[in-house]
Design an enzyme around this catalytic site. Structure first.
Site, mmCIF file in Angstrom:
data_model
loop_
_atom_site.group_PDB
_atom_site.id
_atom_site.type_symbol
_atom_site.label_atom_id
_atom_site.label_comp_id
_atom_site.label_asym_id
_atom_site.label_seq_id
_atom_site.Cartn_x
_atom_site.Cartn_y
_atom_site.Cartn_z
ATOM 1 N N ASP A 99 0.862 -1.166 0.000
ATOM 2 C CA ASP A 99 0.000 0.000 0.000
ATOM 3 C C ASP A 99 0.909 1.231 0.000
ATOM 4 O OD1 ASP A 99 -2.584 1.398 0.517
ATOM 5 O OD2 ASP A 99 -3.156 -0.573 1.290
ATOM 6 N N ASP A 205 -3.072 4.407 -2.269
ATOM 7 C CA ASP A 205 -4.169 4.783 -1.380
ATOM 8 C C ASP A 205 -4.729 6.168 -1.721
ATOM 9 O OD1 ASP A 205 -5.670 4.309 1.162
ATOM 10 O OD2 ASP A 205 -4.589 6.109 1.803
ATOM 11 N N GLU A 262 -6.630 3.796 -5.799
ATOM 12 C CA GLU A 262 -7.963 3.803 -5.201
ATOM 13 C C GLU A 262 -8.645 5.133 -5.490
ATOM 14 O OE1 GLU A 262 -10.183 3.751 -0.869
ATOM 15 O OE2 GLU A 262 -8.289 4.785 -1.175
ATOM 16 N N HIS A 339 -10.921 -3.740 2.793
ATOM 17 C CA HIS A 339 -10.942 -3.523 4.246
ATOM 18 C C HIS A 339 -11.794 -2.328 4.662
ATOM 19 C CE1 HIS A 339 -8.121 -0.819 2.478
ATOM 20 N NE2 HIS A 339 -8.111 -0.103 3.589
ATOM 21 N N ASP A 340 -12.412 -1.647 3.718
ATOM 22 C CA ASP A 340 -13.301 -0.522 4.048
ATOM 23 C C ASP A 340 -14.769 -0.885 3.880
ATOM 24 O OD1 ASP A 340 -11.113 1.177 4.487
ATOM 25 O OD2 ASP A 340 -11.005 1.729 2.379
HETATM 26 C C1 GLC Z 1 -8.276 4.631 2.024
HETATM 27 C C2 GLC Z 1 -8.096 3.364 2.805
HETATM 28 C C3 GLC Z 1 -8.759 3.520 4.131
HETATM 29 C C4 GLC Z 1 -8.089 4.652 4.869
HETATM 30 C C5 GLC Z 1 -8.083 5.919 4.030
HETATM 31 C C6 GLC Z 1 -7.110 6.899 4.575
HETATM 32 O O1 GLC Z 1 -9.592 4.896 1.728
HETATM 33 O O2 GLC Z 1 -8.573 2.275 2.076
HETATM 34 O O3 GLC Z 1 -8.738 2.352 4.894
HETATM 35 O O4 GLC Z 1 -8.739 4.886 6.075
HETATM 36 O O5 GLC Z 1 -7.692 5.696 2.701
HETATM 37 O O6 GLC Z 1 -5.798 6.456 4.356
#
Ligand code: GLC
Ligand code: CA
Length: 569
Positions: A99, A205, A262, A339-340
């Protein structure tokens, strides 16, 4: 046919390290735990791991708040453990995707500690600062009323700096200023350092937020509690593409690596092509989340559980939009959750038809073109939590949501718990269920977050023994993608949606070089029907009821969550 690439043929598996396997009995998963399960993953068919952040961190957001990009959090092990993980993966012909957290650091990162000291500190401009607004009574408040993703304001006053810093996630995650070339160089250097250590790529991320429109005025705001959740001011803005092109030119393009960004904030296929189209020269793939919430659960905290129903037509539309919109122009990752998100077994599956529904979901997703990312525990059909107390939801975003919602008086605690059980991120972060022993074989001590009670039944050990299990089904389907007669068709073939208006059954066709398969899946416990004239069954590749006797597709009734993969003439 598409250009072949290793990462198009890879089978990814996302690991949430905190919850995977604890080997030193502190209740927290660790890198050695992952190393000890590589043979399990290899056997399942996995060829690539996406590891959520393991960098040094005060763990306000379980590692997404990085305080040192060049070291590993003590909770997870050491840099040597990580290098050993890379080595052990490579020995097995598997790859590691780390990540890469670019949007923010922890407020305990050295850059931030420096930045807050004074306006002329060389690190000041690594972050985004603004003065507060002063009202007629001389009271100071945030520079504007935009909300953060984790509830509350996207600004936080810093007593040392005497200014507000922007933070679109938690208070402890100040946002980085990507318009500063010095910051960008630091990030390029860091990514290179990891690639030189043997990492095979990155999941980038929150990449959609690297630039912001700072012109927002409170007068633009319709009343929405106190802070307005309006992500367009910091999502998918044009300037960030210059930063990514520069990143690609200086770093990614120099390595045979894979990058997947993402882009929450609702990116469209058009926008995804800007990030990761074959001629974008930015990233290789884009994660978006529309298809993860086609049961209406997202943000729907006043709905009752009975009102949360899969909208199959809408799900087909979203999946088709991405399968068709990117074909030949860019590459899709395929995944049910990360994981979200809540667990897909609870989201679109049905615990009363656990095996049938989870196998159906496996067929429906992993027969699409794209690079699969199986989320740890998905392969055994892990479910949402059974928690009854707010303190069990150990997640900064869930806790902030509960706090702000209770303060506003909009919902009571019971309503909040219903919503969190259904949609909070903790659902996918519970300890991996390895066996039916205490703590599910995850640890010998109380885990950092409570186990889900059903581990006594739903666990890896049970499913390894049962040849008809969800786990063995995943193994079969992943191997079907990985090798054998259908491999090229599944990975590179085209996609066509059939029977669009059927509101129970999702049917699509894949085709390459005269080889054709149909995937037909019933998303409900009620029976459903399809009627395909003109298709001749050549071979039943899979049926989740183990019913291989079908010979016609006319007037076919599908049982609860039944799914077929069929080769047709
Ligand atoms: C992304 C991650 C998430 C995190 C956020 C801030 O959305 O997937 O888990 O809390 O970024 O880094
Ligand atoms: Ca541990």
């Amino acid at each position: 046919m598409e250009n072949k690439k290793w990462w198009k043929e890879a089978i990814g598996y996302q690991i949430y390290p905190r919850s995977f396997l604890d080997t030193n009995n502190d209740g927290i998963g660790d890198i050695r735990g992952i190393i000890s399960k590589l043979d399990y993953l290899k056997d399942l068919g996995i060829t690539m791991i996406w590891l959520c952040p393991v960098y040094k961190s005060p763990m306000d957001d379980n590692g997404y708040d990085v305080s040192d990009f060049y070291d590993i959090a003590e909770d997870y092990g050491t840099l040597d453990d990580l290098l050993e993980l890379i080595d052990e993966l490579h020995k097995r012909d598997m790859r590691l995707i780390m990540d890469l957290v670019l949007n923010h650091t922890s407020d305990e990162h050295n850059w931030f500690l420096e930045a807050r000291k004074s306006k002329d500190n060389p690190y000041r401009d690594f972050y985004i600062w603004a003065d507060g607004k002063i009202d007629e009574n001389g009271e100071m408040s945030e520079p504007n009323n935009l909300a953060s993703f984790f509830s509350g304001s996207c600004w936080k006053y810093d007593e040392v700096a005497k200014q507000y810093y922007m933070k679109i996630f938690s208070d402890k995650m100040p946002d980085l200023n990507w318009s500063n070339p010095k910051l960008r160089e630091k990030m390029f250097e860091m990514a290179k350092w990891w690639l030189d250590k043997g990492v095979d790529g990155f999941r980038v991320d929150a990449v959609a937020h690297l630039s912001r429109d700072m012109s927002f005025q409170d007068s633009d705001m319709e009343h929405f509690e106190k802070y307005k959740p309006d992500w367009k001011f910091f999502s998918n803005r044009p300037e960030l593409h210059n930063y990514l092109k520069e990143f690609n030119e200086k770093v990614f393009s120099k390595y045979d690596c894979m990058t997947v960004g993402e882009a929450g904030g609702g990116a469209t296929p058009r926008q995804a092509l800007d990030y990761s189209g074959y001629d974008s020269h930015e990233l290789d793939m884009t994660f978006t989340f529309d298809h993860c919430w086609e049961n209406g659960a997202f943000g729907a905290d006043t709905k009752k559980d009975e009102e949360i129903i899969t909208n199959v037509i809408s799900l087909k539309d979203v999946i088709s939009k991405w399968q068709l919109g990117l074909y030949g122009k860019g590459w899709n990752p395929i995944y049910w959750l990360n994981h979200d998100h809540p667990r897909v077994a609870s989201q679109y599956g049905d615990i009363n038809y656990h095996k049938e529904s989870c196998k159906m979901l496996c067929n429906t997703l992993y027969m699409l073109w794209g690079t699969p990312f199986v989320y740890n525990g998905e392969e055994i059909g892990m479910t949402n939590v059974d928690y009854t107390r707010l303190d069990q939801f150990k997640d900064v975003s869930a806790q902030n949501y509960a706090k702000f919602t209770l303060e506003s008086g909009r919902l009571d605690l019971d309503q909040i718990l219903v919503h969190l059980r259904r949609s909070s991120r903790i659902n996918s972060r519970t300890p991996m269920q390895w066996n039916d022993q205490k703590f599910a074989g995850f640890s010998n001590v109380n885990p950092w977050v409570d186990n889900v009670g059903n581990y006594k039944v739903i666990n890896v050990e049970n499913q390894l023994k049962d040849k008809d299990s969800i786990l063995n089904h995943y193994k079969k389907i992943l191997h079907l993608r990985k090798e054998g007669e259908y491999k090229d068709l599944i990975i590179y073939g085209n996609y066509e949606l059939l029977d669009h208006d059927n509101d129970k059954i999702f049917t699509y066709k894949r085709e390459l070089n005269n080889q054709k398969i149909l995937v037909i899946s019933n998303f409900f416990k009620e029976e459903g029907k399809v009627d395909f004239k003109g298709f001749k069954v050549k071979k039943i590749i899979d049926n989740n009821y183990n019913d291989y006797s079908l010979n016609s597709l006319e007037n076919l009734t599908l049982r609860a969550f039944e799914s077929y993969i069929i080769e047709i003439e």
